[in-house]
Scaffold this motif. Sequence first.
Motif, mmCIF file in Angstrom:
data_model
loop_
_atom_site.group_PDB
_atom_site.id
_atom_site.type_symbol
_atom_site.label_atom_id
_atom_site.label_comp_id
_atom_site.label_asym_id
_atom_site.label_seq_id
_atom_site.Cartn_x
_atom_site.Cartn_y
_atom_site.Cartn_z
ATOM 1 N N THR A 40 0.840 -1.194 0.000
ATOM 2 C CA THR A 40 0.000 0.000 0.000
ATOM 3 C C THR A 40 0.875 1.243 0.000
ATOM 4 N N ARG A 41 0.270 2.370 -0.317
ATOM 5 C CA ARG A 41 0.985 3.640 -0.326
ATOM 6 C C ARG A 41 0.802 4.379 0.998
ATOM 7 N N MET A 42 1.774 5.235 1.327
ATOM 8 C CA MET A 42 1.611 6.092 2.474
ATOM 9 C C MET A 42 0.462 7.061 2.193
ATOM 10 N N LYS A 43 -0.424 7.195 3.161
ATOM 11 C CA LYS A 43 -1.609 8.031 2.980
ATOM 12 C C LYS A 43 -1.674 9.092 4.062
ATOM 13 N N MET A 44 -2.060 10.297 3.662
ATOM 14 C CA MET A 44 -2.219 11.417 4.589
ATOM 15 C C MET A 44 -3.601 12.022 4.401
ATOM 16 N N THR A 45 -4.232 12.364 5.513
ATOM 17 C CA THR A 45 -5.535 13.011 5.434
ATOM 18 C C THR A 45 -5.788 13.787 6.710
ATOM 19 N N PHE A 46 -6.817 14.620 6.704
ATOM 20 C CA PHE A 46 -7.174 15.332 7.929
ATOM 21 C C PHE A 46 -8.680 15.523 7.963
ATOM 22 N N ASP A 47 -9.199 15.690 9.172
ATOM 23 C CA ASP A 47 -10.631 15.883 9.335
ATOM 24 C C ASP A 47 -11.054 17.223 8.746
ATOM 25 N N LEU A 48 -12.232 17.229 8.181
ATOM 26 C CA LEU A 48 -12.783 18.457 7.623
ATOM 27 C C LEU A 48 -14.018 18.879 8.420
ATOM 28 N N PRO A 49 -14.310 20.176 8.450
ATOM 29 C CA PRO A 49 -15.571 20.600 9.064
ATOM 30 C C PRO A 49 -16.742 20.012 8.287
ATOM 31 N N PHE A 50 -17.892 19.875 8.957
ATOM 32 C CA PHE A 50 -19.073 19.358 8.277
ATOM 33 C C PHE A 50 -19.524 20.366 7.218
ATOM 34 N N GLU A 51 -19.471 19.988 5.967
ATOM 35 C CA GLU A 51 -20.010 20.797 4.884
ATOM 36 C C GLU A 51 -20.720 19.844 3.933
ATOM 37 N N ARG A 52 -22.032 19.925 3.891
ATOM 38 C CA ARG A 52 -22.799 18.987 3.073
ATOM 39 C C ARG A 52 -22.330 19.060 1.627
ATOM 40 N N SER A 53 -22.040 17.908 1.038
ATOM 41 C CA SER A 53 -21.540 17.820 -0.323
ATOM 42 C C SER A 53 -22.355 16.794 -1.100
ATOM 43 N N ASP A 54 -22.163 16.784 -2.408
ATOM 44 C CA ASP A 54 -22.871 15.852 -3.276
ATOM 45 C C ASP A 54 -21.992 14.634 -3.527
ATOM 46 N N PRO A 55 -22.381 13.436 -3.044
ATOM 47 C CA PRO A 55 -21.521 12.264 -3.191
ATOM 48 C C PRO A 55 -21.399 11.767 -4.628
ATOM 49 N N ASN A 56 -22.154 12.365 -5.555
ATOM 50 C CA ASN A 56 -22.063 11.951 -6.951
ATOM 51 C C ASN A 56 -20.957 12.674 -7.710
#
Length: 365
Positions: A253-269
């Motif tokens: 697997t690859r090294m992965k980086m991420t961080f939490d985001l504030p709740f902002e409703r988005s379109d999953p499509n």
Amino acid sequence: MRIAVAGAGIVGLSTAWALRRRGHEVTVFDRGPIPNPMASSYDEQRYHRFAYGRMAGYAKLSLGVTKAWDVLWNDLQETLYIETGVLYVADADNEDVALSVAFARDNGLAFDEIDAGDFVRRFPHLRPRPSDRAVLFPQSGILLAERILVSLARWLTAKGVALRPYARVEEVDHDNGRVRVLGAWQQFDQVVVAAGSWTGELVPDGEELQPTRQIMLYAHAPDRLAEAWASAPALADWTVEDNFYVTPPLRGTRMKMTFDLPFERSDPNTTREASPAEISTVVGIARDALASFDEYQILGGRACYYTNTSDRSFFVRCHGRSWAISTCSGHGFKFGAMTGMAVADAVDGKVTASELRARLEARIP
């Protein structure tokens, strides 16, 4: 019983697994391929951890996950989990770390306080701050998420479960146990809705669910830090606003980086491709947390859509002859096997709807 499962992410496939083990006839529908790269649970790696700080509901729920995964590993005849430990770095007075240490102590879980000198020696790939507190929780690690989904789908097919890719459930008749797929209604005894960020479209109270976008950045470390990363724990850096997480490259697997985001409703499509601006945001955070980050090779980025509730608890509902489950806020994968077994208990009538909610919703605190 004949049971329909809408959604082939970790909750849908785990529920199908638990139901098939009990002899039920199960059909799993998904809007895309199985596994589906658009699914919330599709990724190379996902965390398994016990340390949740103020999110006490998730911490308590986590105590039951190991036994459930062990049952699944036995059926799959492979263990798709690597116990790397998770290293928490935070300001010395951080309440979440203090609460996590207290939870570990109260429940007999190991933890290791790491002083500044030892930190530099053991983790040369990280960039500590003089005021930081570092605690390693060794009984945590990485679930090989995509491989788990693939292996589950293979097991289900071998056991006679009908997998229906590119067959989106368009509507659910909750009272009568029917699903409309490709314009035609199909009858079942019960229906389980586990459609991830699309769950809200299929349940009466779906407005409570908020699909939100999270960015994952993949990178390759410089050769001189390869050995450090090969033996490194996963990182949870709580000095960063909204928290920053890094998983080491393991088993291809690859090294992965991420961080939490504030709740902002988005379109999953929308696209799962990360924009240059989104990648730049994660790079800026990584540069502060990782030593010599400018030497890293950025391999790309992608988006994931999680479903959130207002208090980040899980979403569990029963409507007539249907069950709706959404393990929210990016915490659901680690509870996948346990969630599937719990939903199967409810479908079998071994627990009531209210008991299932009490078991899974992990209210905070």
